[in-house]
Structure formats: structure tokens, C-alpha cells
Motif scaffolding. Structure first.
Motif, PDB file in Angstrom:
ATOM      1  N   THR A 138       2.503   1.928  -2.303  1.00 53.57           N
ATOM      2  CA  THR A 138       1.658   2.341  -1.184  1.00 53.57           C
ATOM      3  C   THR A 138       0.297   1.650  -1.206  1.00 53.57           C
ATOM      4  OG1 THR A 138       2.792   4.476  -0.991  1.00 53.57           O
ATOM      5  CG2 THR A 138       0.581   4.311  -0.050  1.00 53.57           C
ATOM      6  N   PRO A 139      -0.412   1.577  -2.351  1.00 52.15           N
ATOM      7  CA  PRO A 139      -1.656   0.794  -2.374  1.00 52.15           C
ATOM      8  C   PRO A 139      -1.449  -0.678  -2.049  1.00 52.15           C
ATOM      9  CG  PRO A 139      -1.584   2.276  -4.262  1.00 52.15           C
ATOM     10  CD  PRO A 139      -0.238   2.328  -3.609  1.00 52.15           C
ATOM     11  N   VAL A 140      -0.346  -1.257  -2.533  1.00 56.30           N
ATOM     12  CA  VAL A 140      -0.077  -2.664  -2.223  1.00 56.30           C
ATOM     13  C   VAL A 140       0.160  -2.841  -0.733  1.00 56.30           C
ATOM     14  CG1 VAL A 140       1.612  -4.506  -2.522  1.00 56.30           C
ATOM     15  CG2 VAL A 140       0.774  -3.253  -4.509  1.00 56.30           C
ATOM     16  N   ARG A 141       0.906  -1.926  -0.121  1.00 60.31           N
ATOM     17  CA  ARG A 141       1.162  -2.019   1.318  1.00 60.31           C
ATOM     18  C   ARG A 141      -0.144  -1.926   2.110  1.00 60.31           C
ATOM     19  NH1 ARG A 141       4.613   2.736   3.760  1.00 60.31           N
ATOM     20  NH2 ARG A 141       2.664   3.790   3.223  1.00 60.31           N
ATOM     21  N   ARG A 142      -1.024  -1.018   1.693  1.00 60.75           N
ATOM     22  CA  ARG A 142      -2.299  -0.902   2.393  1.00 60.75           C
ATOM     23  C   ARG A 142      -3.137  -2.166   2.227  1.00 60.75           C
ATOM     24  NH1 ARG A 142      -3.681   5.257   0.286  1.00 60.75           N
ATOM     25  NH2 ARG A 142      -2.233   6.346   1.698  1.00 60.75           N
ATOM     26  N   ALA A 143      -3.107  -2.745   1.025  1.00 61.40           N
ATOM     27  CA  ALA A 143      -3.869  -3.974   0.801  1.00 61.40           C
ATOM     28  C   ALA A 143      -3.321  -5.120   1.648  1.00 61.40           C
ATOM     29  CB  ALA A 143      -3.843  -4.339  -0.686  1.00 61.40           C
ATOM     30  N   VAL A 144      -1.986  -5.207   1.743  1.00 59.40           N
ATOM     31  CA  VAL A 144      -1.384  -6.265   2.552  1.00 59.40           C
ATOM     32  C   VAL A 144      -1.731  -6.080   4.026  1.00 59.40           C
ATOM     33  CG1 VAL A 144       0.829  -7.189   3.352  1.00 59.40           C
ATOM     34  CG2 VAL A 144       0.465  -6.747   0.919  1.00 59.40           C
TER      35      VAL A 144
END
Length: 684
Positions: free
Chosen positions: A640-646
Motif C-alpha cells: 500500500t505505501p509503494v502504491r501510494r508512492a507510485v
């Protein structure tokens, strides 16, 4: 390798037949029958190579990269994994032929119900998937390996998409594709480090020039990420519980039982063969990752009510056990104790074939249940032992084998692993001795939870009374599906009773991977005995164990019949704490209630599980509702943090498409300067 090439070409030809004659009534029989025959040829070639100790078979094809070609090679390790692929292909083809015919009828019968259905264009991609996995095992250069790996991933993705009409399939396929691309990218970088500046893609050249310590460490990380994402290592497992259940059941059996083993092959090939002499911490990192994966995987499985999703999560647990064994082998190899390293690697390879058998069997059972009832929800099953008696017996064998109960093959694999764990005092480092003891405790915990998981699965699905009308109307499946289940079930029993038959097959490959000379003369007793190391003094004899279990069972039955009363007595059956002679079927234990104690013990901290009870007020006729919500920590803390960063990066990069020509030229010039600076640094 002529026989092998003929079989592989046949698989590609069958895919063409599946497309060209897709509307013909005989095409299913032709494709599945031909695929089974081709996989049988591959299996015969693999057995001949393993039994004959034929060494290495190699070939170079004039295709691929210019002036390089495609290098193919089959040694003992490749032949063993080819045998695993061939066994999976034969049984999946046999089951799939009956499954496709039966499911077409069942789908129409259950069309009015909101049940799970599986249909779609499977035929063209089924033989291609098997061909892709075989080519990965035969690749002898980095380019061929990566192309075959990506071909395997794409064909399996298309098989997952064959059920695209199901509401959850598109999201599962999308996530699978993203993780497959990520894994291939990691493997691409890993092979780039292995090839180095020499530019020779052949594995033989890589073996002669292993990378330096820093590059080797980075290669280990990239290979574990790349192959681990395909195998289902935590936290790279998130696609597996979604994609494996979305595929048709015989494809799910191949993905869980076979494709994950191709990922294990990638780990073995790189870590034991191409990277040269290992460092002890490589094995320590693998053991830690495997321990977390094993425990988390079985906890995921215990939280599932969908039969196929439960089995997919169980695959995560078994991959963790295999990775633990590989880590142990690396640690012992780095510590210059090759005999014990061979023992640990033997445990890993034995569990590879064991898991491919009982997991394929259990996915076939799930397909049979889906065909007979139209549902995969455990809470809507029950009483199937009376309506599907043959399937129930085969399912019991699979559940007992995956629960590591003697004298079945799952017990032998984990017993061999514990023999390697008990040799930890032979290591010089105290940190490793303590760490391996902790890993052993994790394996024991995972084994105990796995037993609880499959008691839950078998008890809820096959015992008790039907919990729905669909389960009450169920009937036995056809002969082809039963034969597809009977073959792995019989092998689960055979390998549990006579495990040395398989261990002898991959023994030369194990010695080659750990650079071990001849084993201690006391290591292998006559063929019915398994005594892995003389240092421990423990041994295993499946025949004696089977005879003792049979004798005790017969004695118990005779004693009961001899001394029990022959008077007929009638009494009210136990109603699970409820009053009444015949309580409703819904008053039985459900899958959720069975898992509740474990969910409350582990789920509250690991998965942030929360129970919500909707209890109506007195006089309100609405039924009470229990809702359970839990979160996979991998999503919460990583993806989820990676998706938000992307998403944030994409929103900001989106502005680049509105720049002026002068700005674009400036960016191109800056990029050229950065590239030249990097080249200068690398050459210096």
C-alpha cells in the motif's frame, strides 16, 4: 535429447491444434491426451537420465541472439525437476480432460445460483505453459533462461485470465502480471551481475568466473526477490492467494504444485551452481525468510473459507519449508560439512516432489468439489463423504500427507528436514546453532498448524451434514477426474513407504550441488531403510511403520468386535451443545468457528483481525451476523505505501508531457551527461 525435443515440439503443436480446431468436439480429447503423452515422454526421458546417471546432455540451437544461439543443457538437477513437471502435466491433463467435460454440464446446472464457475479458452495455453516450464529447466544461458521464464509467466497469466468472467479474476490477473514483471526484472539484473563485463551469457562461462563478494551479495538478494516472488515467499506472496484460485482447478494444480518448483529450481541453480562458493549468511537469510513464510503461510490458510484460496495459502507454507531446507544446505556447505549439506538439500528436493504430489491432489479434490456442488465456500459444504466416497478417500490421503502424518510422503520430507536441523551442533558459529534451533521451532509450529488447517478442511467439507442444498445434491465425479486424483494419491503412499526410490534418483545431483564426495558407508542402508547420517543414529523404514500401523489397526478392530456389546442401543446424537434430537445443519461447527480460537490467538496481533457481532434486539426477527475483518500485513506495511508512492510519482511525472521543446532538449542533454558520467565511473 531427441526424445525431449520431440515432446517439446509436440506441446507447441498441440497449442496450434487447440486454436485451429477450437470448435471441434474432439479438440479437448486431442489436446489433453496429447499433452499427457508428451509429458509422459518427458518423464520417461528424465527417469532414464536419472537412473542411468547419464551425466549431462547439451545442445545449441541456431536461434535467439545473433552469434550466440540458444544453449540447452540437462544435468541431474534439470532432469529431476523435469520429472516433477512431467508428473504434474500427466495428472493435470487427465483430470483436466474429465473436468472440462463435467464442468460444462455443472456450470449450466448451477447457472441460476450465484456460485463460482470456471470456463474459458484454456486449451491453447495449457500445453504452452508446460513447455515454458520445461524450457526454463533446460536453459543453459542467461538469455534463454529469461525468455523461457517470461514465456512461462505469460502463459500462466493467460490461463488465469481464462476465467475472466468471474468478478475477482481481472484484479487477480493484473496483480499477478505486475509481480511477474517485477520478478523478471530482478532476475534480469541478477544475471547481468553474473555475466559481468565479459558479456558471455553461457552458464559454463559464468561458473568459471563467479562474481566478487559485493556483486555476489547483490545477486543473492535479486535472485531471492525474483524467484521468491514466483514461488510465494512472504512478503512477495500477495498475488498467489488471488491468482491460483482464479485459474481452473487443473491449472491451479500446475501453478501451485509445479510452477512454484520451477522457481525453487532457479534458486538452486543460481545459489548452488552459478555463484560459486557460498557465504554462510546466504543460508541464514534464506532460513529466516523461509521460517517467516512457513508460519505466515499456514496462518493465512487457517483464515480462509474458500477451499482453493486455502490451498493456495498452504502452498506459501510449503515453499517456506523448502526454502528453510535450502538455507540449511547453504549454511552447511559454507561450513565445509558437505554430507550434512547433502542431507538438507535432499530434504528440500524430496519436499519439492512431495508437495507437487499432494498439492496437485488437493487442488484436484477442490475441482471435484466445485464440479459436484458449484461452490468453493467451506461454510456451504459438509457431508460429502456420503455423496462422494471415492473423492473423500483420496482427499483424506492428501490431507494426511500434507499434514505430515506417517507413513505418507509428507512425513518423510519433514522428518528428513528435522534430521538436518538436529545437526546444527556441527556448525562452528553459535549464532547459527541458536538460529537453526529457532527455525526448527518455527517448522514444528507450522507443521502443527498445518495439521489443524487440514483437519478443518476435511472435517468441514466431508464430514457432518450438508450445510446447503448444493452439498446435499452432490454426486461422485467421473472416472477421468478420479484417475487424475488417484495417481498422485498412490504416489503419496508409495513415496512415504519407499522414499529411497526418489532419493536415489537425485542423489548424484545433490552431490554435484554441494561438492560432496561419497557419503559415509553407513549413510544409506539397504533400499527399504533411510538412515541419512550416521552421526544421529535415527533411521526410517516406511514398510515397517506401515506394517505396524496396519497390525495395530487390525488388533484394535478385533478387540472392539470381541469385547464390545452386540446389543443395539439407540440414543440421541450429540447436537454440538444444542437441544433436540435432530438440530439444524447450520448448528454444526462451521469453518469460521473452527478457526476462531487460532484466529484470536494469532490474528489479533499478526493480521489485526477483528470480530464484529450484529446481535438484533429482543423481538427483532433478523438473524445475528458475525463479520470478521483482517488485513494482510504485507499490504498494510509494504504494497500500500509503494502504491501510494507510485501514484504520487505518476501524478508529478505527468507534468513532463506539457513541457516546451527547449525543456525537452535540456532534459535529453542532462540525461546524456549522466550516462557518460556513469560509463566513466564504471570504466575507472
Amino acid at each position: 535429447m531427441t526424445l525431449l525435443f520431440v515432446a517439446l515440439l509436440a506441446l507447441f503443436a498441440l497449442a496450434v491444434v487447440g486454436v485451429a480446431a477450437r470448435r471441434s468436439p474432439w479438440v479437448g480429447t486431442a489436446v489433453y491426451g496429447g499433452t499427457a503423452a508428451a509429458c509422459g515422454l518427458i518423464g520417461l526421458w528424465a527417469v532414464e537420465a536419472l537412473v542411468g546417471r547419464g551425466g549431462v546432455a547439451a545442445a545449441v540451437l541456431p536461434i535467439g541472439l545473433p552469434w550466440i544461439g540458444v544453449h540447452l543443457r540437462a544435468d541431474g538437477v534439470s532432469a529431476f525437476f523435469l520429472l516433477v513437471v512431467a508428473l504434474g502435466g500427466v495428472t493435470a491433463s487427465l483430470f483436466g480432460w474429465g473436468y472440462e467435460r463435467a464442468h460444462a454440464r455443472a456450470l449450466a446446472h448451477h447457472a441460476a445460483d450465484h456460485t463460482h464457475g470456471e470456463s474459458g479458452p484454456v486449451l491453447p495455453f495449457f500445453p504452452l505453459f508446460l513447455a515454458g516450464m520445461s524450457l526454463v529447466l533446460l536453459a543453459n544461458d542467461a538469455f534463454s533462461f529469461l525468455v523461457s521464464w517470461e514465456f512461462m509467466s505469460l502463459t500462466s497469466w493467460l490461463l488465469v485470465l481464462s476465467t475472466h468472467r468471474e468478478p475477482d479474476t481481472p484484479d487477480a490477473a493484473r496483480l499477478y502480471l505486475v509481480m511477474a514483471v517485477l520478478g523478471t526484472a530482478c532476475l534480469l539484473l541478477a544475471f547481468g551481475l553474473l555475466v559481468g563485463t565479459g558479456g558471455d551469457y553461457r552458464f559454463d562461462a559464468i561458473r568459471q568466473h563467479p562474481p566478487e563478494a559485493g556483486a555476489a551479495a547483490l545477486t543473492v538478494l535479486l535472485v531471492v526477490l525474483g524467484a521468491g516472488s514466483k514461488a510465494g515467499l512472504v512478503p512477495l506472496h500477495v498475488w498467489l492467494p488471488l491468482a491460483h484460485p482464479a485459474a481452473p482447478s487443473h491449472v491451479s494444480a500446475l501453478m501451485s504444485g509445479v510452477m512454484t518448483k520451477v522457481a525453487v529450481y532457479a534458486l538452486v541453480r543460481v545459489l548452488f551452481d552459478l555463484l560459486g562458493e557460498p557465504m554462510w549468511w546466504w543460508g541464514g537469510a534464506l532460513m529466516a525468510a523461509g521460517a517467516v513464510t512457513a508460519v505466515m503461510g499456514v496462518l493465512y490458510a487457517l483464515m480462509q473459507d474458500d477451499v482453493k484460496r486455502l490451498l493456495a495459502c498452504s502452498t506459501i507454507e510449503n515453499i517456506g519449508v523448502i526454502v528453510i531446507a535450502l538455507g540449511l544446505a547453504l549454511v552447511f556447505k559454507a561450513s565445509h560439512t558437505p554430507v550434512i549439506a547433502a542431507l538438507a538439500l535432499s530434504a528440500a528436493l524430496l519436499h519439492v516432489v512431495n508437495h507437487s504430489l499432494f498439492k496437485s491432489l488437493l487442488f484436484f479434490v477442490a475441482g471435484a468439489i466445485l464440479t459436484a456442488t458449484g461452490t468453493r465456500d467451506l461454510n456451504r459444504l459438509g457431508g460429502l463423504i456420503h455423496r462422494m466416497p471415492t473423492t473423500a478417500v483420496l482427499a483424506l490421503i492428501g490431507a494426511a500427507a500434507i499434514s505430515a502424518l506417517p507413513p505418507l510422503n509428507g512425513f518423510v520430507g519433514e522428518w528428513l528436514l528435522f534430521q538436518a536441523i538436529l545437526n546444527a551442533p556441527a556448525l562452528p558459529e553459535w549464532s547459527l546453532k541458536i538460529g537453526i534451533a529457532v527455525v526448527g521451532a518455527a517448522v514444528a509450529l507450522a507443521a502443527a498448524l498445518a495439521a489443524a488447517c487440514f483437519v478443518r478442511l476435511y472435517g468441514i467439507a466431508f464430514l457432518g451434514r450438508p450445510r446447503s442444498a448444493e452439498a446435499g445434491r452432490a454426486g461422485e465425479v467421473g472416472r477421468a477426474m478420479l484417475a487424475g486424483m488417484a495417481i498422485p494419491a498412490a504416489l503419496c503412499v508409495a513415496l512415504g513407504v519407499l522414499p529411497t526410490l526418489v532419493i536415489r534418483l537425485f542423489e548424484p545431483a545433490v552431490r554435484a550441488m554441494v561438492q560432496a564426495g561419497p557419503f559415509d558407508d553407513r549413510s544409506y542402508q539397504p533400499w527399504i531403510w533411510l538412515a541419512p547420517t550416521s552421526a544421529i543414529g535415527n533411521s526410517y523404514n516406511g514398510l515397517i511403520l506401515l506394517a505396524m500401523i496396519a497390525a495395530l489397526s487390525v488388533a484394535l478392530v478385533l478387540a472392539i468386535h470381541r469385547w464390545a456389546s452386540d446389543r443395539v442401543r439407540r440414543s440421541i446424537a450429540w447436537g454440538c451443545g444444542h437441544d433436540g434430537a435432530d438440530p439444524a445443519a447450520l448448528s454444526q461447527y462451521s469453518a469460521s468457528s473452527f478457526a476462531q480460537p487460532i484466529r484470536r490467538a494469532f490474528g489479533g496481533t499478526v493480521f489485526n483481525a477483528r470480530d464484529r457481532v450484529d446481535m438484533p434486539e429482543p423481538g427483532d426477527t433478523r438473524p445475528a451476523r458475525l463479520t470478521v475483518r483482517w488485513t494482510d500485513p504485507a499490504w498494510a506495511f509494504l504494497f500500500t505505501p509503494v502504491r501510494r508512492a507510485v501514484n504520487w510519482l505518476a501524478d508529478h511525472v505527468d507534468a513532463l508531457q506539457f513541457l516546451t521543446i527547449r525543456s525537452y532538449l535540456t532534459l535529453m542533454f542532462a540525461a546524456l551527461v549522466v550516462v557518460l558520467a556513469l560509463v566513466a565511473v564504471v570504466r575507472s
